[in-house]
Design a protein around this motif. Structure first.
Motif, PDB file in Angstrom:
ATOM      1  N   GLU A  60      -3.054 -13.802  48.753  1.00 38.35           N
ATOM      2  CA  GLU A  60      -3.977 -14.777  49.348  1.00 38.35           C
ATOM      3  C   GLU A  60      -3.454 -15.287  50.685  1.00 38.35           C
ATOM      4  OE1 GLU A  60      -2.730 -15.007  46.195  1.00 38.35           O
ATOM      5  OE2 GLU A  60      -4.516 -14.318  45.124  1.00 38.35           O
ATOM      6  N   TYR A  61      -2.163 -15.624  50.714  1.00 36.95           N
ATOM      7  CA  TYR A  61      -1.571 -16.134  51.941  1.00 36.95           C
ATOM      8  C   TYR A  61      -1.665 -15.092  53.060  1.00 36.95           C
ATOM      9  CZ  TYR A  61       1.544 -18.210  55.314  1.00 36.95           C
ATOM     10  OH  TYR A  61       2.042 -18.731  56.483  1.00 36.95           O
ATOM     11  N   ASN A  62      -1.340 -13.846  52.728  1.00 38.91           N
ATOM     12  CA  ASN A  62      -1.332 -12.802  53.745  1.00 38.91           C
ATOM     13  C   ASN A  62      -2.741 -12.442  54.223  1.00 38.91           C
ATOM     14  OD1 ASN A  62       1.423 -12.274  54.375  1.00 38.91           O
ATOM     15  ND2 ASN A  62       1.653 -11.428  52.341  1.00 38.91           N
ATOM     16  N   LEU A  63      -3.729 -12.515  53.348  1.00 37.31           N
ATOM     17  CA  LEU A  63      -5.109 -12.285  53.817  1.00 37.31           C
ATOM     18  C   LEU A  63      -5.509 -13.353  54.828  1.00 37.31           C
ATOM     19  CD1 LEU A  63      -6.945 -11.130  50.582  1.00 37.31           C
ATOM     20  CD2 LEU A  63      -6.616  -9.803  52.684  1.00 37.31           C
ATOM     21  N   ALA A  64      -5.126 -14.606  54.558  1.00 37.47           N
ATOM     22  CA  ALA A  64      -5.445 -15.693  55.486  1.00 37.47           C
ATOM     23  C   ALA A  64      -4.674 -15.539  56.794  1.00 37.47           C
ATOM     24  CB  ALA A  64      -5.145 -17.041  54.842  1.00 37.47           C
ATOM     25  N   LEU A  65      -3.396 -15.178  56.716  1.00 42.45           N
ATOM     26  CA  LEU A  65      -2.591 -14.984  57.927  1.00 42.45           C
ATOM     27  C   LEU A  65      -3.121 -13.808  58.744  1.00 42.45           C
ATOM     28  CD1 LEU A  65      -0.160 -15.643  59.713  1.00 42.45           C
ATOM     29  CD2 LEU A  65       1.261 -14.287  58.145  1.00 42.45           C
ATOM     30  N   GLY A  66      -3.481 -12.730  58.085  1.00 42.67           N
ATOM     31  CA  GLY A  66      -4.053 -11.578  58.795  1.00 42.67           C
ATOM     32  C   GLY A  66      -5.336 -11.956  59.518  1.00 42.67           C
ATOM     33  N   GLU A  67      -6.157 -12.791  58.874  1.00 44.58           N
ATOM     34  CA  GLU A  67      -7.393 -13.256  59.515  1.00 44.58           C
ATOM     35  C   GLU A  67      -7.083 -14.118  60.734  1.00 44.58           C
ATOM     36  OE1 GLU A  67     -11.563 -13.659  60.055  1.00 44.58           O
ATOM     37  OE2 GLU A  67     -10.337 -12.219  58.988  1.00 44.58           O
ATOM     38  N   ARG A  68      -6.097 -15.012  60.624  1.00 43.75           N
ATOM     39  CA  ARG A  68      -5.719 -15.837  61.781  1.00 43.75           C
ATOM     40  C   ARG A  68      -5.218 -14.962  62.926  1.00 43.75           C
ATOM     41  NH1 ARG A  68      -3.476 -18.929  57.678  1.00 43.75           N
ATOM     42  NH2 ARG A  68      -1.316 -18.474  58.306  1.00 43.75           N
ATOM     43  N   ARG A  69      -4.491 -13.916  62.621  1.00 42.81           N
ATOM     44  CA  ARG A  69      -4.000 -13.004  63.662  1.00 42.81           C
ATOM     45  C   ARG A  69      -5.167 -12.295  64.343  1.00 42.81           C
ATOM     46  NH1 ARG A  69       1.375 -10.828  60.349  1.00 42.81           N
ATOM     47  NH2 ARG A  69       2.664 -12.594  61.011  1.00 42.81           N
ATOM     48  N   ALA A  70      -6.089 -11.783  63.554  1.00 41.75           N
ATOM     49  CA  ALA A  70      -7.253 -11.096  64.127  1.00 41.75           C
ATOM     50  C   ALA A  70      -8.080 -12.053  64.988  1.00 41.75           C
ATOM     51  CB  ALA A  70      -8.102 -10.484  63.021  1.00 41.75           C
ATOM     52  N   LEU A  71      -8.258 -13.281  64.515  1.00 46.07           N
ATOM     53  CA  LEU A  71      -9.042 -14.256  65.273  1.00 46.07           C
ATOM     54  C   LEU A  71      -8.330 -14.676  66.555  1.00 46.07           C
ATOM     55  CD1 LEU A  71     -10.451 -16.436  62.365  1.00 46.07           C
ATOM     56  CD2 LEU A  71     -11.738 -14.887  63.858  1.00 46.07           C
ATOM     57  N   ALA A  72      -6.994 -14.767  66.537  1.00 42.82           N
ATOM     58  CA  ALA A  72      -6.242 -15.092  67.752  1.00 42.82           C
ATOM     59  C   ALA A  72      -6.451 -14.007  68.806  1.00 42.82           C
ATOM     60  CB  ALA A  72      -4.760 -15.262  67.435  1.00 42.82           C
ATOM     61  N   VAL A  73      -6.431 -12.757  68.368  1.00 50.56           N
ATOM     62  CA  VAL A  73      -6.671 -11.630  69.285  1.00 50.56           C
ATOM     63  C   VAL A  73      -8.098 -11.689  69.820  1.00 50.56           C
ATOM     64  CG1 VAL A  73      -6.916  -9.115  69.382  1.00 50.56           C
ATOM     65  CG2 VAL A  73      -4.900 -10.148  68.292  1.00 50.56           C
ATOM     66  N   ARG A  74      -9.064 -11.909  68.941  1.00 51.41           N
ATOM     67  CA  ARG A  74     -10.469 -11.986  69.359  1.00 51.41           C
ATOM     68  C   ARG A  74     -10.665 -13.097  70.395  1.00 51.41           C
ATOM     69  NH1 ARG A  74     -15.264 -14.644  68.201  1.00 51.41           N
ATOM     70  NH2 ARG A  74     -17.106 -13.289  68.202  1.00 51.41           N
ATOM     71  N   THR A  75     -10.111 -14.268  70.130  1.00 54.83           N
ATOM     72  CA  THR A  75     -10.248 -15.399  71.042  1.00 54.83           C
ATOM     73  C   THR A  75      -9.660 -15.060  72.410  1.00 54.83           C
ATOM     74  OG1 THR A  75     -10.213 -16.984  69.228  1.00 54.83           O
ATOM     75  CG2 THR A  75      -9.612 -17.825  71.403  1.00 54.83           C
ATOM     76  N   TYR A  76      -8.492 -14.446  72.423  1.00 55.07           N
ATOM     77  CA  TYR A  76      -7.862 -14.094  73.702  1.00 55.07           C
ATOM     78  C   TYR A  76      -8.702 -13.058  74.455  1.00 55.07           C
ATOM     79  CZ  TYR A  76      -4.273 -13.299  77.172  1.00 55.07           C
ATOM     80  OH  TYR A  76      -3.593 -13.208  78.376  1.00 55.07           O
ATOM     81  N   LEU A  77      -9.215 -12.063  73.752  1.00 55.72           N
ATOM     82  CA  LEU A  77     -10.044 -11.047  74.411  1.00 55.72           C
ATOM     83  C   LEU A  77     -11.302 -11.679  75.014  1.00 55.72           C
ATOM     84  CD1 LEU A  77      -9.710  -8.072  71.912  1.00 55.72           C
ATOM     85  CD2 LEU A  77      -8.714  -8.233  74.213  1.00 55.72           C
ATOM     86  N   ILE A  78     -11.903 -12.636  74.314  1.00 57.81           N
ATOM     87  CA  ILE A  78     -13.081 -13.331  74.851  1.00 57.81           C
ATOM     88  C   ILE A  78     -12.696 -14.097  76.117  1.00 57.81           C
ATOM     89  CG2 ILE A  78     -14.723 -15.207  74.390  1.00 57.81           C
ATOM     90  CD1 ILE A  78     -14.741 -14.196  71.436  1.00 57.81           C
ATOM     91  N   GLN A  79     -11.525 -14.715  76.106  1.00 59.93           N
ATOM     92  CA  GLN A  79     -11.060 -15.449  77.288  1.00 59.93           C
ATOM     93  C   GLN A  79     -10.857 -14.529  78.485  1.00 59.93           C
ATOM     94  OE1 GLN A  79      -7.554 -17.428  75.812  1.00 59.93           O
ATOM     95  NE2 GLN A  79      -8.728 -19.056  74.812  1.00 59.93           N
ATOM     96  N   THR A  80     -10.602 -13.238  78.233  1.00 57.88           N
ATOM     97  CA  THR A  80     -10.429 -12.287  79.330  1.00 57.88           C
ATOM     98  C   THR A  80     -11.749 -11.631  79.734  1.00 57.88           C
ATOM     99  OG1 THR A  80      -9.936 -10.404  77.895  1.00 57.88           O
ATOM    100  CG2 THR A  80      -8.067 -11.764  78.610  1.00 57.88           C
TER     101      THR A  80
END
Length: 119
Positions: A60-80
């Motif tokens: 459960e913890y790792n699924l949530a952490l993996g989602e936060r990682r994917a969302l951090a990447v998505r947010t940065y790509l949108i900023q670019t």
């Protein structure tokens, strides 16, 4: 049902994370700027960002952490300047290691975000 192919075909590089972190470091941001330029060169293609973790911690913890990682990447790509509607996120937690085994050498390769592109 969308068919996905490796982002490597488009020159998209994997981004790596520090232990128990979804924060993008300087190296990750540099890779993502290059990836953003490549994504912009294939307009209309959907890109999936998959967050992954090493084998420490609960499912459960790792699924949530993996989602936060994917969302951090998505947010940065949108900023670019990559349109958000072209970016999907998914988390595999610790279920799809890039490198089997334990120890920092394996763990470092498994704490990542990988890219796939819709055919």
């Amino acid at each position: 049902n969308t068919q996905w192919e490796s982002g490597e075909k488009y020159g998209l590089q994997t981004v790596y994370f520090d232990y128990d972190s979804s924060t993008l470091n300087t190296d990750a941001m540099a890779v993502l700027r290059e990836n953003a330029a490549k994504i912009k060169q294939v307009p209309g293609k959907m890109v999936q960002v998959a967050g992954h973790c090493d084998d420490r911690g609960t499912q459960e913890y790792n699924l949530a952490l993996g989602e936060r990682r994917a969302l951090a990447v998505r947010t940065y790509l949108i900023q670019t300047g990559v349109p958000g509607e072209r970016l999907l996120t998914i988390s595999y937690g610790k279920e799809a290691p890039a490198v089997p085994g334990s120890g920092e050498a394996a763990w470092a390769k498994n704490r990542r975000a990988e890219f796939s592109v819709a055919r």
